[in-house]
Design a protein around this motif. Structure first.
Motif, PDB file in Angstrom:
ATOM      1  N   LYS A 130      -6.419   6.167  -2.729  1.00 27.81           N
ATOM      2  CA  LYS A 130      -6.776   5.013  -1.903  1.00 27.81           C
ATOM      3  C   LYS A 130      -7.608   4.010  -2.689  1.00 27.81           C
ATOM      4  O   LYS A 130      -7.381   2.798  -2.614  1.00 27.81           O
ATOM      5  N   SER A 131      -8.594   4.506  -3.447  1.00 31.48           N
ATOM      6  CA  SER A 131      -9.437   3.591  -4.224  1.00 31.48           C
ATOM      7  C   SER A 131      -8.627   2.881  -5.293  1.00 31.48           C
ATOM      8  O   SER A 131      -8.837   1.691  -5.562  1.00 31.48           O
ATOM      9  N   GLU A 132      -7.692   3.597  -5.936  1.00 32.59           N
ATOM     10  CA  GLU A 132      -6.841   2.967  -6.945  1.00 32.59           C
ATOM     11  C   GLU A 132      -5.937   1.914  -6.312  1.00 32.59           C
ATOM     12  O   GLU A 132      -5.695   0.853  -6.903  1.00 32.59           O
ATOM     13  N   THR A 133      -5.444   2.193  -5.126  1.00 30.95           N
ATOM     14  CA  THR A 133      -4.590   1.221  -4.430  1.00 30.95           C
ATOM     15  C   THR A 133      -5.373  -0.049  -4.110  1.00 30.95           C
ATOM     16  O   THR A 133      -4.876  -1.162  -4.287  1.00 30.95           O
TER      17      THR A 133
ATOM     18  N   VAL B  96      -4.298  -4.011  -3.741  1.00 28.57           N
ATOM     19  CA  VAL B  96      -4.733  -4.846  -2.621  1.00 28.57           C
ATOM     20  C   VAL B  96      -5.573  -6.035  -3.112  1.00 28.57           C
ATOM     21  O   VAL B  96      -5.301  -7.189  -2.765  1.00 28.57           O
ATOM     22  N   LEU B  97      -6.603  -5.760  -3.917  1.00 31.28           N
ATOM     23  CA  LEU B  97      -7.475  -6.840  -4.367  1.00 31.28           C
ATOM     24  C   LEU B  97      -6.754  -7.877  -5.232  1.00 31.28           C
ATOM     25  O   LEU B  97      -6.973  -9.086  -5.051  1.00 31.28           O
TER      26      LEU B  97
ATOM     27  N   ARG C  49       0.835  -1.201   0.000  1.00 31.88           N
ATOM     28  CA  ARG C  49       0.000   0.000   0.000  1.00 31.88           C
ATOM     29  C   ARG C  49       0.875   1.259   0.000  1.00 31.88           C
ATOM     30  O   ARG C  49       0.596   2.221  -0.733  1.00 31.88           O
ATOM     31  N   ASP C  50       1.914   1.253   0.827  1.00 31.05           N
ATOM     32  CA  ASP C  50       2.796   2.431   0.915  1.00 31.05           C
ATOM     33  C   ASP C  50       3.490   2.689  -0.413  1.00 31.05           C
ATOM     34  O   ASP C  50       3.646   3.852  -0.837  1.00 31.05           O
TER      35      ASP C  50
END
Length: 460
Positions: free
Chosen positions: A353-356, A361-362, A343-344
């Motif tokens: 955040k949504s793009e990450t 993440v997903l 994430r970092d």
């Protein structure tokens, strides 16, 4: 009562043995500069095992064989006119003795010899319990004293305690494995009896399900039809509806709790969501039958649709609600397992955040999410009460979610309710359905494990 007293005494002697073993180990050193091979607690466990384990083994053996031994002694004292018969007559005699011994009336005037045998059974049973109490206490006390006398600085107490624990773990594992093997073999044996009567191709690919059989040779109709395709179609239809509800809601809930919710909100939100998992399925069934089914019928009627009073849609929606905690909890654990460094790194490259979440993440958590969905599908396929109460028992071959359908598990429960003859194709068909259901759920679980093992990301 005697057995309860024995267990209480064994528990007390085990605690006393632990304390005596520890104190004896410390006292064996005294003021000498001697190093104990094992810490005092292992000496305590060593004495406790000697105090409790032999008596517990005796208790388990007696509990498993008491009824048979006492019954054999009682039958040996009966006259030949009562015990000289076929296996069915002997079984009825045993049942009469047990019923009279427990104060249950048989509905007919019992034979005086059988009444006397029941009284003898009660006396022998009580004598056996008292004997077990005395012998068990003697064995426990003897084991305690023997182990205490062997306490010595050089005693390898840790090795012996850990060896005993390993043996216990192996036995527990074998019990689980042998139980699974026994279930599979019993299911396979009964299913083979069914397939000896009904063609497997007819069962797997037939389109008409009506397992009613003629009770008499002169009875007309009810010859039985065992095409299971309508059951498979109904199972897939309701499972698909349930997954359409559970997967999006459960996955979105997991993303919110793991990525957006504050620690305080997550502490409250996750237990509240998982309360759904603790509700009995029969309660979900009541909700589906009394609330969701009328609601679906009224909404469909207002739109001009013909909706059955028991529909696949109502059952699927409620089943999906039931499975939401299953998907959300597993997905939440998988998403939280993704390293924070990923994430970092994404944030460092300028991603939002949504793009990450969407791009980092997903994808990293995807194998675990897929496994969670596969396990949820297995859970939905095996559900019985909701479908029985909300979707009906009609074996319709349809893809319309507004019609009444039935599933494999519902038919299994229906076929095995009440007094059934286990030599008729109608009853044996439940085992054929069970074998197919077992194969499907086993395949889904194996696929889920394979997905996790093959696509799991390795992080430093």
């Amino acid at each position: 009562m005697q057995l309860t007293v024995l267990l209480i005494i064994l528990a007390l002697l085990t605690v006393i043995g632990y304390q005596m073993g520890r104190s004896r180990a410390v006292a064996s050193v005294g003021g000498r500069i001697v190093e104990l091979h094992s810490v005092p607690s292992y000496h305590g466990f060593y004495v406790a095992l000697w105090a409790g384990l032999p008596a517990l083994l005796l208790f388990a053996f007696w509990g498993a064989s008491e009824g048979w031994l006492v019954m054999q002694m009682v039958l040996a004292g009966l006259p030949d006119r009562l015990v000289q018969g076929d296996a069915q007559a002997i079984g009825l005699l045993r049942a009469d003795i047990l019923n009279l011994a427990h104060g249950v009336t048989t509905g007919r005037e019992p034979d005086p010899e059988v009444v006397a045998a029941a009284e003898r059974y009660v006396r022998l049973h009580a004598l056996g319990d008292w004997s077990l109490l005395v012998i068990g206490c003697c064995i426990a006390i003897g084991g305690l004293l023997y182990a205490r006398g062997r306490i010595d600085p050089d005693l390898r107490a840790r090795n012996r305690v850990e060896r005993t624990a390993n043996i216990a773990l192996v036995i527990c594992s074998l019990v689980a494995i042998l139980t699974t093997i026994g279930i599979v073999l019993s299911l396979l044996f009964e299913a083979m009896r069914f397939f000896a009567v009904v063609n497997p191709l007819e069962f797997l690919f037939g389109t008409h399900w009506s397992p009613q059989m003629a009770m008499r040779a002169d009875q007309v109709g009810s010859s039985g039809s065992f095409g299971a395709i309508p059951l498979f179609a109904g199972t897939l239809l309701i499972t698909g509806i349930a997954m359409a509800v559970a997967v999006p809601v459960g996955l979105m809930s997991a993303i919110f709790m793991s990525e957006y919710a504050s620690p305080g909100l997550r502490t409250w939100l996750k237990p509240i969501l998982e309360i759904l998992a603790g509700i009995p399925t029969v309660v979900y069934g009541f909700f589906a039958a009394l609330t969701m089914a009328p609601f679906v019928r009224n909404v469909g009627g207002s739109l001009g649709l013909d909706v059955s009073s028991e529909s696949a849609l109502a059952a699927g929606i409620v089943m999906g609600v039931m499975i939401i905690p299953f998907v959300s909890s597993l997905s939440d654990d998988v998403i939280n397992a993704v390293p924070q460094s990923l994430r970092d790194g994404s944030y460092g490259l300028g991603a939002t955040k949504s793009e990450t979440i969407r791009l980092v993440v997903l994808p990293a958590a995807l194998p675990g999410i897929v496994a969670a969905v596969m396990l949820a599908v297995s859970r939905a396929i095996g559900e019985t009460m909701i479908v029985t109460m909300a979707a009906g028992l009609t074996a319709n071959l349809t893809a319309n979610p507004l019609d009444a359908v039935t599933t494999v598990t519902t038919q299994i429960a229906t076929l095995l309710v009440g007094d059934q003859e286990f030599d008729s194709p109608k009853t044996l068909s439940a085992f054929g359905l069970g074998l197919v259901l077992f194969a499907v759920t086993l395949t889904l679980n194996m696929v889920a494990l394979r997905v996790v093992q093959k696509y799991r990301e390795k992080y430093d």
